[in-house]
Design an enzyme around this catalytic site. Structure first.
Site, PDB file in Angstrom:
ATOM      1  N   LYS A 155      65.679   5.842 -18.309  1.00 41.20           N
ATOM      2  CA  LYS A 155      65.638   4.933 -19.462  1.00 41.20           C
ATOM      3  C   LYS A 155      64.749   3.719 -19.159  1.00 41.20           C
ATOM      4  CE  LYS A 155      70.273   6.447 -20.959  1.00 41.20           C
ATOM      5  NZ  LYS A 155      71.648   5.996 -21.305  1.00 41.20           N
TER       6      LYS A 155
ATOM      7  N   TYR B 171      71.052  10.454 -30.162  1.00 45.81           N
ATOM      8  CA  TYR B 171      72.418   9.902 -30.081  1.00 45.81           C
ATOM      9  C   TYR B 171      73.188  10.074 -31.391  1.00 45.81           C
ATOM     10  CZ  TYR B 171      71.552   7.708 -25.503  1.00 45.81           C
ATOM     11  OH  TYR B 171      71.310   7.475 -24.169  1.00 45.81           O
TER      12      TYR B 171
ATOM     13  N   PHE C   2      78.635   0.212 -31.017  1.00 44.68           N
ATOM     14  CA  PHE C   2      77.518  -0.097 -30.111  1.00 44.68           C
ATOM     15  C   PHE C   2      76.247   0.686 -30.439  1.00 44.68           C
ATOM     16  CE2 PHE C   2      80.240   3.110 -27.984  1.00 44.68           C
ATOM     17  CZ  PHE C   2      79.326   4.132 -27.795  1.00 44.68           C
TER      18      PHE C   2
ATOM     19  N   ARG D 193      74.966  15.781 -13.384  1.00 42.34           N
ATOM     20  CA  ARG D 193      75.959  14.801 -13.849  1.00 42.34           C
ATOM     21  C   ARG D 193      76.697  14.171 -12.668  1.00 42.34           C
ATOM     22  NH1 ARG D 193      76.372  12.919 -19.344  1.00 42.34           N
ATOM     23  NH2 ARG D 193      78.529  12.422 -18.890  1.00 42.34           N
TER      24      ARG D 193
ATOM     25  N   THR E 280      79.684   7.519 -17.397  1.00 43.81           N
ATOM     26  CA  THR E 280      78.964   6.740 -18.413  1.00 43.81           C
ATOM     27  C   THR E 280      78.938   5.232 -18.155  1.00 43.81           C
ATOM     28  OG1 THR E 280      79.732   8.420 -19.968  1.00 43.81           O
ATOM     29  CG2 THR E 280      78.839   6.396 -20.919  1.00 43.81           C
TER      30      THR E 280
ATOM     31  N   ARG F 257      74.062   5.767 -11.513  1.00 44.51           N
ATOM     32  CA  ARG F 257      74.542   4.726 -12.428  1.00 44.51           C
ATOM     33  C   ARG F 257      75.333   3.654 -11.677  1.00 44.51           C
ATOM     34  NH1 ARG F 257      76.379   8.610 -17.509  1.00 44.51           N
ATOM     35  NH2 ARG F 257      74.425   8.521 -18.670  1.00 44.51           N
TER      36      ARG F 257
ATOM     37  N   ASN G 285      72.751   2.046 -18.225  1.00 46.11           N
ATOM     38  CA  ASN G 285      73.137   2.981 -17.158  1.00 46.11           C
ATOM     39  C   ASN G 285      71.960   3.808 -16.621  1.00 46.11           C
ATOM     40  OD1 ASN G 285      72.935   4.712 -19.312  1.00 46.11           O
ATOM     41  ND2 ASN G 285      75.112   5.170 -19.431  1.00 46.11           N
TER      42      ASN G 285
ATOM     43  N   HIS H  80      69.893   9.204 -18.549  1.00 46.71           N
ATOM     44  CA  HIS H  80      70.645  10.114 -19.402  1.00 46.71           C
ATOM     45  C   HIS H  80      70.634  11.471 -18.732  1.00 46.71           C
ATOM     46  CE1 HIS H  80      71.946  12.518 -22.823  1.00 46.71           C
ATOM     47  NE2 HIS H  80      70.984  13.357 -22.476  1.00 46.71           N
TER      48      HIS H  80
ATOM     49  N   GLU I  45      69.037  18.997 -26.810  1.00 48.17           N
ATOM     50  CA  GLU I  45      68.231  17.878 -26.320  1.00 48.17           C
ATOM     51  C   GLU I  45      66.859  18.330 -25.818  1.00 48.17           C
ATOM     52  OE1 GLU I  45      72.171  15.312 -24.894  1.00 48.17           O
ATOM     53  OE2 GLU I  45      70.793  16.089 -23.391  1.00 48.17           O
TER      54      GLU I  45
HETATM   55  P1  DAT Z   1      76.763   9.858 -21.337  1.00 48.05           P
HETATM   56  O1  DAT Z   1      75.435   9.138 -21.395  1.00 48.05           O
HETATM   57  O2  DAT Z   1      77.468   9.648 -20.029  1.00 48.05           O
HETATM   58  O3  DAT Z   1      76.653  11.322 -21.705  1.00 48.05           O
HETATM   59  P2  DAT Z   1      77.860   9.351 -24.004  1.00 48.05           P
HETATM   60  O4  DAT Z   1      77.096  10.561 -24.446  1.00 48.05           O
HETATM   61  O5  DAT Z   1      79.304   9.280 -24.352  1.00 48.05           O
HETATM   62  O6  DAT Z   1      77.725   9.163 -22.412  1.00 48.05           O
HETATM   63  O7  DAT Z   1      77.182   8.038 -24.580  1.00 48.05           O
HETATM   64  C1  DAT Z   1      75.784   7.910 -24.641  1.00 48.05           C
HETATM   65  C2  DAT Z   1      75.400   6.506 -24.236  1.00 48.05           C
HETATM   66  O8  DAT Z   1      76.008   5.546 -25.109  1.00 48.05           O
HETATM   67  C3  DAT Z   1      75.857   6.102 -22.839  1.00 48.05           C
HETATM   68  O9  DAT Z   1      74.965   6.526 -21.835  1.00 48.05           O
HETATM   69  C4  DAT Z   1      75.945   4.601 -22.939  1.00 48.05           C
HETATM   70  C5  DAT Z   1      76.372   4.383 -24.381  1.00 48.05           C
HETATM   71  N1  DAT Z   1      77.818   4.173 -24.477  1.00 48.05           N
HETATM   72  C6  DAT Z   1      78.788   5.121 -24.455  1.00 48.05           C
HETATM   73  N2  DAT Z   1      79.999   4.568 -24.562  1.00 48.05           N
HETATM   74  C7  DAT Z   1      79.808   3.229 -24.649  1.00 48.05           C
HETATM   75  C8  DAT Z   1      80.665   2.084 -24.782  1.00 48.05           C
HETATM   76  N3  DAT Z   1      82.000   2.215 -24.853  1.00 48.05           N
HETATM   77  N4  DAT Z   1      80.093   0.863 -24.837  1.00 48.05           N
HETATM   78  C9  DAT Z   1      78.742   0.706 -24.779  1.00 48.05           C
HETATM   79  N5  DAT Z   1      77.882   1.732 -24.646  1.00 48.05           N
HETATM   80  C10 DAT Z   1      78.406   2.977 -24.593  1.00 48.05           C
HETATM   81 MG    MG Z   2      76.178  12.195 -23.529  1.00 43.80          MG
END
Ligand code: DAT
Ligand code: MG
Length: 166
Positions: free
Chosen positions: A11, A51, A59, A91, A97, A108, A122, A125, A136
């Site tokens: 990112k 997303y 968020f 992963r 996350t 991360r 973080n 991705h 994706e």
């Molecule tokens: P991941 O990236 O671990 O697959 P995700 O798909 O649930 O996680 O979410 C995508 C992104 O959104 C993640 O990398 C960071 C952001 N995110 C997720 N949960 C969050 C939260 N509670 N507060 C802020 N950002 C969040």
């Molecule tokens: Mg995800």
């Protein structure tokens, strides 16, 4: 174990902080192959599609700004890792996350942070499961940008404008 592919994005914070080399080195512990890589300037459309499952989250707008590079640089390094059990292996090295909860030795955990505004910066991705990986990879790459493809392709004859060197 099945051969899988996983989409990895470094990112904009990872690029601005010059973490690309460290992240790719750490990822090499998986012994997976990189079968595609490119620098992408992320459009709003691509960010929102990537997303889309989080669009109802509070968020979401911040997340879109972050991945588009509003806070760092308008670049993302997109890569496809290929090999047995690729999704889980990646992963594990990437970590969970929330960077504050991620194992300290994960990518991360090492390099991520949560901003005061609550954005999870973080750094990377990584696809979560085979279904998401397919969605994706098809969103970020054309088949001819990958050295190996896992999903069926077809040849179409289309007339389109393309940029060439003058
Ligand atoms: P991941 O990236 O671990 O697959 P995700 O798909 O649930 O996680 O979410 C995508 C992104 O959104 C993640 O990398 C960071 C952001 N995110 C997720 N949960 C969050 C939260 N509670 N507060 C802020 N950002 C969040
Ligand atoms: Mg995800």
């Amino acid at each position: 174990m099945a051969v899988e592919q996983s989409l990895i994005l470094i990112k904009p914070d990872g690029l601005v902080k010059s973490l690309t080399g460290n992240i790719i080195s750490k990822m090499s512990e998986t012994e997976l192959k990189i079968v595609g890589a490119k620098i992408v300037q992320v459009t709003k459309e691509l960010a929102e599609e990537h997303y889309h499952h989080l669009r109802e989250e509070k968020f979401f707008d911040e997340l879109i700004k972050y991945i588009m590079g509003e806070y760092h640089t308008k670049r993302v390094l997109a890569m496809v890792y290929h090999g047995e059990n690729a999704i889980k292996l990646v992963r594990k090295i990437v970590g969970v996350t929330d960077p504050e909860r991620a194992e300290p030795i994960s990518i991360r955990g090492k390099y991520g942070r949560v901003t005061r505004a609550g954005v999870f910066e973080n750094v990377v991705h990584a696809s979560e499961n085979t279904k998401e990986a397919e969605r994706e990879i098809k969103l970020w790459f054309r088949p001819d940008e990958l050295v190996y493809t896992l999903y069926p392709t077809e040849i179409k004859n289309v007339k389109i404008d393309k940029v060439f060197w003058k």
